[in-house]
Design a protein around this motif. Structure first.
Motif, short mmCIF file in Angstrom:
data_model
loop_
_atom_site.label_atom_id
_atom_site.label_comp_id
_atom_site.label_asym_id
_atom_site.label_seq_id
_atom_site.Cartn_x
_atom_site.Cartn_y
_atom_site.Cartn_z
N LYS A 1 0.85 -1.18 0.00
CA LYS A 1 0.00 0.00 0.00
C LYS A 1 0.89 1.24 0.00
CE LYS A 1 -3.99 -2.19 0.49
NZ LYS A 1 -5.08 -2.12 -0.53
N LEU B 1 -3.24 7.55 4.70
CA LEU B 1 -3.82 8.82 5.14
C LEU B 1 -5.34 8.80 5.03
CD1 LEU B 1 -1.30 11.39 3.59
CD2 LEU B 1 -1.44 10.61 5.97
N ASN B 2 -5.84 8.16 3.99
CA ASN B 2 -7.28 8.03 3.82
C ASN B 2 -7.89 7.20 4.95
OD1 ASN B 2 -9.77 8.37 2.31
ND2 ASN B 2 -9.58 6.22 1.75
N GLU B 3 -7.20 6.10 5.33
CA GLU B 3 -7.68 5.26 6.43
C GLU B 3 -7.62 6.00 7.76
OE1 GLU B 3 -9.06 2.27 6.23
OE2 GLU B 3 -8.90 2.37 4.04
N SER C 1 -6.96 13.68 11.98
CA SER C 1 -6.64 14.63 10.93
C SER C 1 -5.23 14.43 10.38
CB SER C 1 -6.78 16.07 11.46
OG SER C 1 -5.93 16.27 12.58
N ARG D 1 -7.99 9.23 8.18
CA ARG D 1 -9.12 10.17 8.20
C ARG D 1 -10.44 9.45 8.46
NH1 ARG D 1 -5.90 12.89 4.17
NH2 ARG D 1 -6.77 11.54 2.54
N LYS D 2 -10.57 8.24 7.98
CA LYS D 2 -11.79 7.46 8.23
C LYS D 2 -11.98 7.18 9.71
CE LYS D 2 -12.09 4.91 3.84
NZ LYS D 2 -12.02 3.54 3.23
N ASN E 1 -0.86 7.52 0.55
CA ASN E 1 -2.18 8.11 0.33
C ASN E 1 -3.27 7.18 0.86
OD1 ASN E 1 -1.18 10.42 -0.89
ND2 ASN E 1 -1.21 9.49 -2.94
N TRP E 2 -3.11 5.89 0.66
CA TRP E 2 -4.09 4.93 1.19
C TRP E 2 -4.13 5.01 2.71
CZ3 TRP E 2 -3.11 0.95 4.61
CH2 TRP E 2 -4.18 0.09 4.88
#
Length: 216
Positions: free
Chosen positions: A176, A182-184, A191, A186-187, A179-180
């Motif tokens: 991975k 960081l997206n997780e 922040s 945020r989920k 970006n993947w």
């Protein structure tokens, strides 16, 4: 008088080294870092000097022991604050076996031979490499082994974030990118990765995140 001096110096040496070890913190003998080992060897040499040279003043041994303690505590403090220093100083764990496949390149890089590997696998009760999901060579030289479950997975968790820093080696292991991750993050309601002390992922893809300074 000389015998009495040796006995006295032996007692002093024992208690000084005992205090030094207690101040250095708790760590198992098998998990000593290179720095710990160097300090122990030097303390042993100073102790021999202190006992065998009864005509020498005590401060000639106490001062070097104190300096070694300061160096060790200072390096430990820096290691807590700086991951790059910690990785350079203590070393990083290395994945030797992944899903039953041996990484010969990493074995050569760590100067770790097959005799050592098979020996440590046998110590874990494992005869076949195919039964291993992950085998990690720790900085101490200990081999941590995670066997495959019935479904072919394991309980091994890959570290993706540590001390608020992205672990790119972990991302590489699970294939991975940042970006993947960081997206997780945020989920999960965070922040930034700096808010996370530790983030791991298991073979089922389940993420575990621990908030930084959550317990006070």
């Amino acid at each position: 008088m000389e015998i009495a001096s040796i006995i006295f110096r032996t007692f002093i040496t024992y208690f000084v080294i005992l205090i030094v070890f207690r101040l250095m913190g708790k760590r198992e003998i098998g998990e000593l870092s290179v720095m710990d080992l160097v300090v122990f060897i030097m303390l042993a040499e100073i102790a021999v000097f202190l006992i065998e040279k009864p005509e020498s003043p005590l401060w000639q041994a106490i001062v070097p022991m104190t300096i070694l303690l300061i160096i060790q505590l200072g390096s430990a403090w820096i290691s807590l604050k700086n991951q790059r220093f910690r990785n350079w100083f203590d070393g990083k764990p290395t994945v030797i076996i992944k899903h039953g496949k041996i990484d010969e390149y990493e074995m050569k890089r760590q100067r770790y031979n097959f005799n050592d590997l098979l020996l440590q696998l046998r110590e874990h009760g494992i005869q076949q490499v195919d039964d291993v999901a992950y085998a990690i060579l720790e900085p101490s030289g200990k081999l941590s082994v995670f066997e495959k479950n019935d479904d072919g997975g394991s309980d091994y968790a890959v570290v993706l974030i540590a001390d608020g820093k992205v672990q790119y080696s972990g991302l590489k292991t699970i294939r991975k990118n940042k970006n993947w991750l960081l997206n997780e993050v945020r989920k999960q309601g965070f922040s930034s990765v700096e808010e996370i002390s530790l983030c791991t992922i298991n073979d089922e893809g389940e993420l575990s995140m621990d908030k930084n300074n959550e317990v006070k």
